[in-house]
Scaffold this motif. Structure first.
Motif, PDB file in Angstrom:
ATOM      1  N   ASN A  95     -19.355  21.024 -38.506  1.00 45.87           N
ATOM      2  CA  ASN A  95     -19.221  19.694 -39.092  1.00 45.87           C
ATOM      3  C   ASN A  95     -20.335  18.792 -38.562  1.00 45.87           C
ATOM      4  O   ASN A  95     -20.996  18.072 -39.325  1.00 45.87           O
ATOM      5  CB  ASN A  95     -17.850  19.108 -38.747  1.00 45.87           C
ATOM      6  CG  ASN A  95     -17.602  17.767 -39.418  1.00 45.87           C
ATOM      7  OD1 ASN A  95     -18.242  16.782 -39.091  1.00 45.87           O
ATOM      8  ND2 ASN A  95     -16.651  17.741 -40.339  1.00 45.87           N
ATOM      9  N   TYR A 152     -15.282  24.893 -36.607  1.00 49.27           N
ATOM     10  CA  TYR A 152     -15.387  23.852 -37.618  1.00 49.27           C
ATOM     11  C   TYR A 152     -16.042  22.597 -37.046  1.00 49.27           C
ATOM     12  O   TYR A 152     -16.917  21.984 -37.692  1.00 49.27           O
ATOM     13  CB  TYR A 152     -14.005  23.518 -38.190  1.00 49.27           C
ATOM     14  CG  TYR A 152     -14.042  22.395 -39.182  1.00 49.27           C
ATOM     15  CD1 TYR A 152     -14.410  22.621 -40.509  1.00 49.27           C
ATOM     16  CD2 TYR A 152     -13.748  21.092 -38.798  1.00 49.27           C
ATOM     17  CE1 TYR A 152     -14.477  21.594 -41.423  1.00 49.27           C
ATOM     18  CE2 TYR A 152     -13.809  20.044 -39.704  1.00 49.27           C
ATOM     19  CZ  TYR A 152     -14.173  20.300 -41.014  1.00 49.27           C
ATOM     20  OH  TYR A 152     -14.256  19.272 -41.919  1.00 49.27           O
ATOM     21  N   SER A 153     -15.634  22.195 -35.864  1.00 51.43           N
ATOM     22  CA  SER A 153     -16.186  20.988 -35.252  1.00 51.43           C
ATOM     23  C   SER A 153     -17.691  21.128 -35.045  1.00 51.43           C
ATOM     24  O   SER A 153     -18.463  20.185 -35.297  1.00 51.43           O
ATOM     25  CB  SER A 153     -15.491  20.706 -33.922  1.00 51.43           C
ATOM     26  OG  SER A 153     -14.105  20.494 -34.111  1.00 51.43           O
ATOM     27  N   ASP A 166     -11.562  22.814 -42.343  1.00 56.05           N
ATOM     28  CA  ASP A 166     -10.732  22.344 -41.233  1.00 56.05           C
ATOM     29  C   ASP A 166      -9.476  23.219 -41.135  1.00 56.05           C
ATOM     30  O   ASP A 166      -8.704  23.306 -42.103  1.00 56.05           O
ATOM     31  CB  ASP A 166     -10.344  20.887 -41.489  1.00 56.05           C
ATOM     32  CG  ASP A 166      -9.596  20.249 -40.332  1.00 56.05           C
ATOM     33  OD1 ASP A 166      -9.020  20.969 -39.490  1.00 56.05           O
ATOM     34  OD2 ASP A 166      -9.581  19.002 -40.276  1.00 56.05           O
ATOM     35  N   TRP A 208     -11.036  25.720 -34.820  1.00 60.69           N
ATOM     36  CA  TRP A 208     -11.281  24.289 -34.679  1.00 60.69           C
ATOM     37  C   TRP A 208     -12.608  24.051 -33.969  1.00 60.69           C
ATOM     38  O   TRP A 208     -13.377  23.150 -34.366  1.00 60.69           O
ATOM     39  CB  TRP A 208     -10.121  23.636 -33.948  1.00 60.69           C
ATOM     40  CG  TRP A 208     -10.284  22.177 -33.685  1.00 60.69           C
ATOM     41  CD1 TRP A 208     -10.210  21.541 -32.483  1.00 60.69           C
ATOM     42  CD2 TRP A 208     -10.536  21.144 -34.646  1.00 60.69           C
ATOM     43  NE1 TRP A 208     -10.401  20.188 -32.618  1.00 60.69           N
ATOM     44  CE2 TRP A 208     -10.610  19.911 -33.943  1.00 60.69           C
ATOM     45  CE3 TRP A 208     -10.731  21.134 -36.033  1.00 60.69           C
ATOM     46  CZ2 TRP A 208     -10.859  18.692 -34.573  1.00 60.69           C
ATOM     47  CZ3 TRP A 208     -10.975  19.919 -36.661  1.00 60.69           C
ATOM     48  CH2 TRP A 208     -11.034  18.726 -35.947  1.00 60.69           C
ATOM     49  N   ARG A 252      -4.505  23.039 -35.743  1.00 60.08           N
ATOM     50  CA  ARG A 252      -5.776  23.052 -35.015  1.00 60.08           C
ATOM     51  C   ARG A 252      -5.601  23.653 -33.620  1.00 60.08           C
ATOM     52  O   ARG A 252      -6.481  24.386 -33.141  1.00 60.08           O
ATOM     53  CB  ARG A 252      -6.323  21.633 -34.913  1.00 60.08           C
ATOM     54  CG  ARG A 252      -6.865  21.084 -36.222  1.00 60.08           C
ATOM     55  CD  ARG A 252      -7.196  19.604 -36.087  1.00 60.08           C
ATOM     56  NE  ARG A 252      -7.818  19.067 -37.300  1.00 60.08           N
ATOM     57  CZ  ARG A 252      -8.075  17.770 -37.485  1.00 60.08           C
ATOM     58  NH1 ARG A 252      -7.759  16.895 -36.538  1.00 60.08           N
ATOM     59  NH2 ARG A 252      -8.638  17.362 -38.604  1.00 60.08           N
TER      60      ARG A 252
END
Length: 258
Positions: A153, A149-150, A13, A146, A139
């Motif tokens: 994830n 990562y999102s 993150d 971001w 972020r």
């Protein structure tokens, strides 16, 4: 690499990675070096950041840079870029769920359980707490990271659900129990210690100039034979471990004149 090679990576993150990068790469990134504090940097990043200056890639969207991704011309291009990246990296781990990541990776590579036994390295003795406001600012400043990562994830937890969440939790508990046993067997004090408290210079972690103090591991006295080798490998920082792997792969005289 062979056509059937399996590629994997790891993401973190940017809301917490950004604070860590500010500390670790303070001397290497002019944008960080010229800022008196993280708060001052986040209050006005453009005051300190200049794109294209050597070292400033550490200061914005570092993970996007590390993956070699192109700068998107428009926001609507980002999903296609990330979908293409996922085709190359079918499994991307999460730093925040590292033990869960180890379980999924072990099964994808058909490794035995003890292949993912480890001690977590590169922790800081004085890591600061990142506030919710700083997380939002980091972020936003690292918006490409971001998005990256999102995306991964979501893909990580899809992998976890297919694996089975109950099974995943059980194997994570087993990893952590083995780690506790190994720490009690191997480590003086049972956990990480400051670098100056580690007698063996080969086990002292690199200390970044101007950054936080990186902790390492000191071995118990009296370890011998295979036990000493196992504990030493688990305690070895990444730079000496890289040198060890290179000697194994290329021979002891790699890089030296014939």
């Amino acid at each position: 690499m062979p056509n059937d090679s399996f590629y994997f990576s790891i993401v973190r993150d940017p809301g917490t990675l950004g604070e860590s990068a500010f500390s670790y790469f303070r001397a290497a990134a002019p944008a960080f070096r010229n800022s008196p504090s993280l708060d001052a940097f986040l209050a006005s990043p453009s005051r300190f950041f200049r794109p294209g200056i050597r070292g400033n890639h550490y200061a914005r969207n570092l993970q996007w840079f590390d993956f070699g991704l192109p700068e998107p011309g428009a926001p609507e291009e980002i999903p296609g870029i990330l979908a293409g990246l996922e085709r190359v990296f079918p499994l991307v781990l999460l730093a925040e769920n590292f033990d869960e990541s180890l379980v999924l990776l072990r099964h994808r590579l058909c490794w035995p359980p003890d292949s993912v036994d480890l001690f977590p390295h590169n922790s800081r003795g004085s890591a600061r707490e990142v506030s919710p406001t700083q997380i939002r600012q980091l972020r936003a400043w690292n918006s490409l990271d971001w998005a990256l990562y999102s995306h991964f994830n979501r893909s990580f937890w899809r992998h976890a659900e297919r694996f089975g969440l109950r099974r995943l939790r059980r194997e994570v508990a087993e990893i952590r129990q083995r780690r506790r046993v190994l720490a009690a067997k191997c480590l003086r004090g049972g956990g990480p210690v400051p670098a100056q408290a580690i007698p063996d210079g080969n086990l002292r972690p690199f200390q970044p100039p101007g950054g936080g103090k990186i902790l390492g591991f000191a071995l118990k006295e009296g370890l011998e034979g295979e036990e000493r080798e196992l504990c030493g490998r688990l305690a070895m920082p990444e730079l000496p471990y890289k040198d060890l792997l290179e000697r194994r792969q290329f021979g002891p005289n790699n890089g030296t004149a014939a």
